[in-house]
Design a protein around this motif. Structure first.
Motif, mmCIF file in Angstrom:
data_model
loop_
_atom_site.group_PDB
_atom_site.id
_atom_site.type_symbol
_atom_site.label_atom_id
_atom_site.label_comp_id
_atom_site.label_asym_id
_atom_site.label_seq_id
_atom_site.Cartn_x
_atom_site.Cartn_y
_atom_site.Cartn_z
ATOM 1 N N ILE A 5 -10.024 94.367 -70.216
ATOM 2 C CA ILE A 5 -10.473 95.664 -70.122
ATOM 3 C C ILE A 5 -11.048 95.947 -68.785
ATOM 4 C CG2 ILE A 5 -12.052 97.505 -71.260
ATOM 5 C CD1 ILE A 5 -12.220 95.912 -73.783
ATOM 6 N N ASP A 35 -12.591 98.775 -66.104
ATOM 7 C CA ASP A 35 -13.368 100.116 -66.126
ATOM 8 C C ASP A 35 -13.764 100.388 -64.865
ATOM 9 O OD1 ASP A 35 -14.281 102.404 -67.107
ATOM 10 O OD2 ASP A 35 -15.842 101.416 -68.472
ATOM 11 N N ASN A 39 -16.501 96.784 -72.965
ATOM 12 C CA ASN A 39 -16.480 97.763 -74.101
ATOM 13 C C ASN A 39 -15.524 98.631 -73.513
ATOM 14 O OD1 ASN A 39 -16.946 99.537 -75.897
ATOM 15 N ND2 ASN A 39 -19.334 99.544 -75.462
ATOM 16 N N PRO A 40 -14.437 98.983 -74.320
ATOM 17 C CA PRO A 40 -13.682 100.081 -74.020
ATOM 18 C C PRO A 40 -13.770 101.187 -74.193
ATOM 19 C CG PRO A 40 -13.111 99.194 -75.999
ATOM 20 C CD PRO A 40 -14.201 98.446 -75.561
#
Length: 43
Positions: free
Chosen positions: A10, A12, A28-29
């Protein structure tokens, strides 16, 4: 295919108060907040 063979990476973006952007791995997506929060370096 086993779960350990699945790519779960993931990525970010973190935007600082001066609008400087940093891209990296996340855990955390989902969005964690819509308001500014403190940045903590836990070494």
């Amino acid at each position: 295919m086993a779960a350990s063979d699945t790519d779960r990476r993931i990525v970010d973006k973190l935007v600082l108060g001066n609008y400087e952007e940093h891209v990296g791995n996340a855990i955390n997506p989902f969005f964690s907040s819509v308001k500014p929060v403190p940045l903590v370096y836990g070494k």
